[in-house]
Scaffold this motif. Structure first.
Motif, PDB file in Angstrom:
ATOM      1  N   GLY A 116     -23.679  48.100  95.517  1.00 33.93           N
ATOM      2  CA  GLY A 116     -23.078  46.785  95.318  1.00 33.93           C
ATOM      3  C   GLY A 116     -22.235  46.295  96.466  1.00 33.93           C
ATOM      4  O   GLY A 116     -21.734  45.173  96.432  1.00 33.93           O
ATOM      5  N   THR A 120     -20.474  40.366 101.905  1.00 37.19           N
ATOM      6  CA  THR A 120     -21.784  39.751 101.717  1.00 37.19           C
ATOM      7  C   THR A 120     -22.601  40.528 100.689  1.00 37.19           C
ATOM      8  O   THR A 120     -23.815  40.332 100.593  1.00 37.19           O
ATOM      9  N   GLY A 121     -21.920  41.386  99.930  1.00 32.49           N
ATOM     10  CA  GLY A 121     -22.580  42.144  98.872  1.00 32.49           C
ATOM     11  C   GLY A 121     -22.503  41.425  97.545  1.00 32.49           C
ATOM     12  O   GLY A 121     -22.192  40.240  97.466  1.00 32.49           O
ATOM     13  N   SER A 122     -22.758  42.160  96.456  1.00 29.23           N
ATOM     14  CA  SER A 122     -22.844  41.538  95.132  1.00 29.23           C
ATOM     15  C   SER A 122     -21.628  41.794  94.250  1.00 29.23           C
ATOM     16  O   SER A 122     -21.457  41.124  93.231  1.00 29.23           O
ATOM     17  N   PRO A 177     -17.441  38.553  96.325  1.00 28.52           N
ATOM     18  CA  PRO A 177     -18.578  38.153  97.164  1.00 28.52           C
ATOM     19  C   PRO A 177     -18.316  36.828  97.890  1.00 28.52           C
ATOM     20  O   PRO A 177     -17.810  35.877  97.300  1.00 28.52           O
ATOM     21  N   GLN A 178     -18.630  36.818  99.184  1.00 25.81           N
ATOM     22  CA  GLN A 178     -18.496  35.674 100.105  1.00 25.81           C
ATOM     23  C   GLN A 178     -17.067  35.434 100.585  1.00 25.81           C
ATOM     24  O   GLN A 178     -16.824  34.491 101.342  1.00 25.81           O
ATOM     25  N   SER A 206     -14.455  42.712  89.892  1.00 29.29           N
ATOM     26  CA  SER A 206     -15.802  42.128  89.862  1.00 29.29           C
ATOM     27  C   SER A 206     -16.003  41.351  88.564  1.00 29.29           C
ATOM     28  O   SER A 206     -16.434  40.186  88.577  1.00 29.29           O
ATOM     29  N   ALA A 260     -25.526  37.713  86.387  1.00 25.85           N
ATOM     30  CA  ALA A 260     -24.577  38.301  87.333  1.00 25.85           C
ATOM     31  C   ALA A 260     -24.985  39.728  87.685  1.00 25.85           C
ATOM     32  O   ALA A 260     -25.651  40.408  86.898  1.00 25.85           O
ATOM     33  N   PRO A 261     -24.611  40.208  88.863  1.00 26.10           N
ATOM     34  CA  PRO A 261     -24.912  41.599  89.226  1.00 26.10           C
ATOM     35  C   PRO A 261     -24.328  42.585  88.223  1.00 26.10           C
ATOM     36  O   PRO A 261     -23.289  42.328  87.623  1.00 26.10           O
TER      37      PRO A 261
END
Length: 282
Positions: free
Chosen positions: A72, A91-93, A152-153, A178, A266-267
């Motif tokens: 992740g 830049t991951g989830s 993320p981002q 998360s 969602a992840p």
């Protein structure tokens, strides 16, 4: 024989004199040998400007290998020529929590130029940062101002105060933040188009806190079951966003359906990882 001797002597004198004259004429009439000038060597001047430690990460444009030590997680990294800055962009989830290196040679500062600018993303992260989450995997000696969540981002900047030190940090993948960010971001996308951001923020903080409570109370639930529980009337979250909708049952149901659909994609949440270290080295 005497005559010959008298004749020979002047001849010898004439020859000797001629030789001397000839020798002098050569010396006087010739140019002196040219002076060989040394070929100047090409000297590249040394830079008189020593590298100074970076004051932010705007100059961190030298790409480093991507970091992805655990599921992740994918961190895009860059630094500057002095290696005293390290820009980490998630830049991951899943969300990542970043802290300074073990010796505290680096400090963490904001990197607004590398972050999302939309109101929903900003409101969601503010809610996560104000939820009061306790992170048991972070050493207690780390100041709270140096425990930075980057969903993320999002990005964060690490700096050293000495050109002799290389910027470095530690990070872990965090399940709580998360889940909080997924819930608050999905709600913020719906709510910020219906009402003002100032009114939305308290409701999002309430939902972030509800997420922590549900995670702790129902560790065995699947991700989608957790999200349904967070939005249920049994949770503190629903009362907050329902009030923003004026108590309209139909509008509330419509919003919840949109949020659940979003969260269904969602992840997958993962257990917390251990701490990993990163330095600004290629």
């Amino acid at each position: 024989m005497a005559v010959r001797g008298r004749v020979l002597i002047p001849c010898a004198g004439i020859l000797l004199a001629s030789a001397v004259v000839a020798g002098c004429s050569v010396a006087e009439g010739s140019s002196p040998p040219p002076t060989v000038q040394p070929t100047p060597s090409i000297v590249v001047p040394r830079s008189t400007t020593a590298l100074k430690p970076a004051t932010d990460c705007t100059g961190s444009t030298q790409q480093l290998p991507t970091e992805s030590e655990t599921g992740g997680v994918q961190l895009t990294l860059s630094t500057d020529p002095s290696r005293t800055s390290l820009l980490l962009k998630n830049t991951g989830s899943l969300s990542v929590v970043v802290i300074p290196d073990a010796s505290f040679t680096s400090r963490l500062v904001a990197a607004p130029y590398a972050n999302p600018q939309d109101q929903a993303s900003r409101a969601a992260l503010i809610a996560v940062n104000n939820s009061g989450a306790k992170m048991s995997d972070i050493p207690r000696y780390v100041p709270l101002t140096q425990v930075i969540t980057i969903p993320p981002q999002w990005a964060v900047c690490a700096l050293t105060d000495s050109a002799e030190e290389t910027a470095s940090v530690r990070y872990l993948q965090d399940r709580q933040s998360s889940a909080e960010y997924f819930v608050t971001k999905a709600l913020a996308d719906q709510l910020t188009v219906r009402t003002s951001l100032d009114r939305v923020r308290p409701a999002l903080v309430r939902c972030a806190k509800s997420t922590l409570i549900v995670l702790a109370s129902h560790p065995e639930m699947s991700d989608i079951e957790l999200y349904v529980e967070i939005l249920s009337p049994r949770s503190l979250c629903q009362a907050g966003y329902k009030a923003l909708l004026g108590g309209d049952t139909g509008a509330t149901a419509q919003l919840e359906a949109a949020v659940i659909q979003r969260l269904g994609g969602a992840p997958r949440l993962l257990a917390n990882s251990r701490l990993f270290s990163i330095t600004a080295q290629s």
